[in-house]
Design a protein around this motif. Sequence first.
Motif, mmCIF file in Angstrom:
data_model
loop_
_atom_site.group_PDB
_atom_site.id
_atom_site.type_symbol
_atom_site.label_atom_id
_atom_site.label_comp_id
_atom_site.label_asym_id
_atom_site.label_seq_id
_atom_site.Cartn_x
_atom_site.Cartn_y
_atom_site.Cartn_z
ATOM 1 N N GLU A 285 0.671 -1.171 0.044
ATOM 2 C CA GLU A 285 0.223 -0.084 -0.110
ATOM 3 C C GLU A 285 0.829 1.241 -0.280
ATOM 4 O O GLU A 285 0.504 2.341 -0.622
ATOM 5 C CB GLU A 285 -0.882 -0.009 1.241
ATOM 6 N N LYS A 286 2.070 1.104 0.742
ATOM 7 C CA LYS A 286 2.940 2.032 0.799
ATOM 8 C C LYS A 286 3.909 2.513 -0.267
ATOM 9 O O LYS A 286 4.134 3.259 -0.735
ATOM 10 C CB LYS A 286 3.631 2.229 2.334
ATOM 11 N N GLN A 287 4.418 1.364 -0.654
ATOM 12 C CA GLN A 287 5.404 1.239 -1.891
ATOM 13 C C GLN A 287 5.388 0.762 -2.802
ATOM 14 O O GLN A 287 6.040 1.000 -4.105
ATOM 15 C CB GLN A 287 6.495 0.508 -1.223
ATOM 16 N N GLY A 288 3.981 0.240 -3.175
ATOM 17 C CA GLY A 288 3.673 -0.521 -4.638
ATOM 18 C C GLY A 288 4.372 -1.745 -4.884
ATOM 19 O O GLY A 288 5.073 -2.433 -3.950
ATOM 20 N N ASP A 289 4.871 -2.076 -6.125
ATOM 21 C CA ASP A 289 5.301 -3.339 -6.345
ATOM 22 C C ASP A 289 6.977 -3.029 -6.471
ATOM 23 O O ASP A 289 7.323 -2.351 -7.620
ATOM 24 C CB ASP A 289 4.906 -4.052 -7.576
ATOM 25 N N LEU A 290 7.691 -3.092 -5.742
ATOM 26 C CA LEU A 290 9.080 -3.117 -5.516
ATOM 27 C C LEU A 290 9.752 -3.894 -6.727
ATOM 28 O O LEU A 290 10.915 -3.611 -7.121
ATOM 29 C CB LEU A 290 9.807 -3.247 -4.411
ATOM 30 N N LEU A 291 9.020 -5.054 -7.231
ATOM 31 C CA LEU A 291 9.795 -6.014 -8.156
ATOM 32 C C LEU A 291 9.020 -5.428 -9.667
ATOM 33 O O LEU A 291 9.137 -6.242 -10.671
ATOM 34 C CB LEU A 291 9.393 -7.379 -7.751
ATOM 35 N N ALA A 292 8.303 -4.460 -9.705
ATOM 36 C CA ALA A 292 7.822 -3.987 -11.032
ATOM 37 C C ALA A 292 8.750 -4.128 -12.190
ATOM 38 O O ALA A 292 8.413 -4.233 -13.365
ATOM 39 C CB ALA A 292 6.971 -2.899 -10.810
ATOM 40 N N PRO A 293 10.212 -3.666 -11.899
ATOM 41 C CA PRO A 293 10.933 -3.641 -13.121
ATOM 42 C C PRO A 293 11.106 -4.976 -13.686
ATOM 43 O O PRO A 293 11.861 -5.050 -14.849
ATOM 44 C CB PRO A 293 12.318 -3.269 -12.365
ATOM 45 N N LEU A 294 10.949 -5.982 -12.943
ATOM 46 C CA LEU A 294 11.040 -7.472 -13.513
ATOM 47 C C LEU A 294 10.238 -7.537 -14.834
ATOM 48 O O LEU A 294 10.666 -8.614 -15.367
ATOM 49 C CB LEU A 294 10.796 -8.549 -12.307
ATOM 50 N N LEU A 295 9.150 -6.857 -14.709
ATOM 51 C CA LEU A 295 8.142 -6.981 -15.897
ATOM 52 C C LEU A 295 8.619 -6.328 -17.194
ATOM 53 O O LEU A 295 7.977 -6.448 -18.213
ATOM 54 C CB LEU A 295 6.923 -6.673 -15.453
ATOM 55 N N GLU A 296 9.741 -5.639 -17.027
ATOM 56 C CA GLU A 296 9.932 -4.574 -18.211
ATOM 57 C C GLU A 296 11.127 -5.175 -19.070
ATOM 58 O O GLU A 296 11.562 -4.563 -19.956
ATOM 59 C CB GLU A 296 10.195 -3.270 -17.587
ATOM 60 N N GLY A 297 11.762 -6.373 -18.819
ATOM 61 C CA GLY A 297 12.655 -6.717 -19.503
ATOM 62 C C GLY A 297 14.261 -6.290 -19.233
ATOM 63 O O GLY A 297 14.311 -5.313 -18.342
ATOM 64 N N GLY A 298 15.111 -6.803 -19.616
ATOM 65 C CA GLY A 298 16.597 -6.601 -19.258
ATOM 66 C C GLY A 298 17.425 -6.907 -20.264
ATOM 67 O O GLY A 298 17.323 -7.271 -21.664
#
Length: 304
Positions: A285-298
Motif C-alpha cells: 500500500e505504501k511502496q507499490g510493487d518493488l519488483l515491477a522492473p522485473l516485468l519490463e525486461g533486461g
Amino acid sequence: MPAERFRVEVEGRTLDLSNLDKVLYPEAGFTKGEVIDYYTRIAPVLLPHLADRALTRIRFPNGVTGGSFFEKNAPAATPEWVRTETLPAPGSSKGRETIDYVVADDLPTLVWLANLAALELHTPQWKIGEHPDMMVVDLDPGAPAALRQCCQVALLMRDRLADDGVASYPKTSGKKGLQLCCPIAGTQDADDVSAYARRIAQELEKAHPKLIVSKMAKNLRPGKVFIDWSQNNAAKTTVAPYSLRAQSVPSASTPLTWDEVEAGAAGKRPATKPYTATEVLKRVEKQGDLLAPLLEGGPELPGR
C-alpha cells in the motif's frame, strides 16, 4: 458433517469456498478465510509475476503442521475456465511425459487455488514457450550465518552484477534466506543463464572465501552463505513474489529496498526478519510493487 460452503462471484466466475474458519497457521490462528483474503488483496501486484508461467503449488490441506504435497498437474476437479497448459514434464517428474500445468492469470484462479490451501506458489524463470526472462540467485545461510550475512552477500552480488550492466532486485524467501531477481533479455537458454550465475558465484567465493560458498555440498555451508546459482535450471522453480510460505506465522516472500538490505547487512532491522501477510499488504500500500522492473525486461547476459 459436510463442510460448510459459500458460493461467491469473483470477476464473473462462480466459486464454492469451504472451511473458511479452518486454521492453517495454528501458532498465529490464521485461517483459510484469511489466506483467501490475503491472496485477493495482494493479487494486483502478485498476478503480473504469475502471468504466463507454469505454476507449481504446495498444498497444505490440514495446515502448515499437517503435512503437504507438491502439485504440478491440474487437479481432477479443475474448473473449465482455469487456464491450463500441457508442457513436457521436468526431469524431476517420473512416470509421465507431460504435465497439465495451471496458469494463474486472473483473480478467480488465484482464489480457487487459495481455497485448495495452495499456500505456496512457485514459478520457473521463463514464460511458457520462451527463454528465461529472469535470473534468480538464491542466498541460503548456513548456521550460524543468518539473514544478516545474506544481506552482506546480496550487496556484493548486486555490485558485481552491476559491473556487467545487470540490475538486481532483492526479496526475502519468506523463510531464512534472500533472493536476487534480475530481469534479462529472454534470448538465452537456461543453461547459459545458469552458467553465468555460477561463474559470478565462483568469483565472489574466491574473493570472500570466509563468507561465501558456491558449491552445493552441505558440509561446506556452516557459517557461510551458499549462492545457489542452480535456481536457473530449466526444471527448477522459485517461490513467487508475495507468495505465502509454510512457516509458524503466515510469512510471505517480500520485495525489499536496497536501503533495507544495507540496514540488514549492518545488523539492523527490518531486513533481517520475515514479513507477515499483514505487513506485506501494508508495505505494498505504501511502496507499490518493488519488483515491477522485473516485468519490463533486461539485458542479455555477457558470455565469458
